[in-house]
Enzyme design. Structure first.
Site, PDB file in Angstrom:
ATOM      1  CB  SER A  93      -1.405 -17.422 -11.940  1.00  0.00           C
ATOM      2  OG  SER A  93      -0.669 -17.003 -13.068  1.00  0.00           O
ATOM      3  CG  MET A  94       4.573 -17.569  -9.682  1.00  0.00           C
ATOM      4  SD  MET A  94       5.436 -16.020  -9.259  1.00  0.00           S
ATOM      5  CE  MET A  94       4.546 -15.553  -7.765  1.00  0.00           C
TER       6      MET A  94
END
Length: 255
Positions: A93-94
């Site tokens: 994700s991030m």
């Protein structure tokens, strides 16, 4: 060999006998502890979770909300622990965005790069962000977003004291994510994209675009699960990640 750098809290005693090392970058609202069970001696690969300021072992520090500032500080620490063994980047994700930019900056500033970049659960850096929550929205909306993503235990979401403690850190991560400015960066290393079938904002069709940000090889694989398939699949996913790192001719079916 010991690492005393606070960016790597679970790599105090490194196993230099292991050929391959994987630096792991966590999702928004997480910490290096989500990869703690990977940083064990029984595995054939050395996993090194990366801790960002303001969480986990660095909870007393202020969170960084400027992406360029984070990368600058982080790679100056990364370069001190990179030796002549092969290394890999994994980001969820991030963390996928952080891993991508760190790989690009390491190559440009120091002339070193990971053998492969493995990304999970995030759209390619040049594509629009489909996330529903934005950092300017209310706490109630953020809690709704956490429930929708289905990665935060119910007992935490229903504990007002704990969730009020966590919300500022999670919001800071969203601000950090939003501060990223893609300016045509492109890698030359292989990228492997892992996608959850039910992760509507980062499914295989969305993650296919990672192919466009490297001149190297590209592979993609789908897994059962939502945005948090990396954690939910447990040993099954860990085994696949080890294969992706260890096999030079790692092949997966096209999604």
């Amino acid at each position: 060999m010991k690492i005393t750098n606070n960016w790597f809290p679970f790599a105090r005693n490194r196993d230099i006998k292991k050929t391959n090392r994987v630096f792991c970058f966590h999702y928004a609202g997480g910490s290096s502890s989500i990869f703690k069970h990977w940083a064990v001696s029984r595995l054939p690969v050395e996993f090194i979770p990366v801790e960002l300021p303001g969480r986990g072992a660095r909870i007393s520090e202020s969170c960084l909300e400027n992406f360029d500032c984070l990368i600058e500080q982080m790679i100056s620490s990364l370069i001190t622990v990179i030796d002549n063994r092969p290394f890999y980047f994994f980001g969820h994700s991030m963390g996928a965005m952080i891993a991508f930019e760190a790989a690009y900056q390491l190559q440009g500033k120091y002339g070193v790069q990971p053998e492969k970049l493995i990304v999970a659960g995030r759209h390619a850096p040049h594509r629009p962000d489909l996330s529903l929550f934005k950092s300017h929205m209310s706490d109630e909306t953020l809690i709704w977003e956490l429930k929708r993503l289905n990665g935060t235990p119910r007992e935490i979401l229903e504990n007002r004291e704990i969730i009020q403690f966590l919300l500022p850190m999670i919001r800071s991560d969203y601000k950090l994510h939003e501060s990223y400015n893609y300016q045509g960066q492109k890698l030359s290393i292989p990228i492997i994209a892992h996608a959850g079938k039910h992760d509507h904002e980062a499914n295989a069709a969305v993650m296919q675009h990672w192919q466009q940000v490297t001149d190297g090889a590209f592979a993609i694989k789908e897994f059962d699960g939502n945005h948090f398939f990396v954690q939910n699949l447990g040993e099954e996913y860990l085994s696949e990640l080890i294969r992706a790192v260890s096999q030079a001719d790692y092949n997966v079916r096209e999604a």
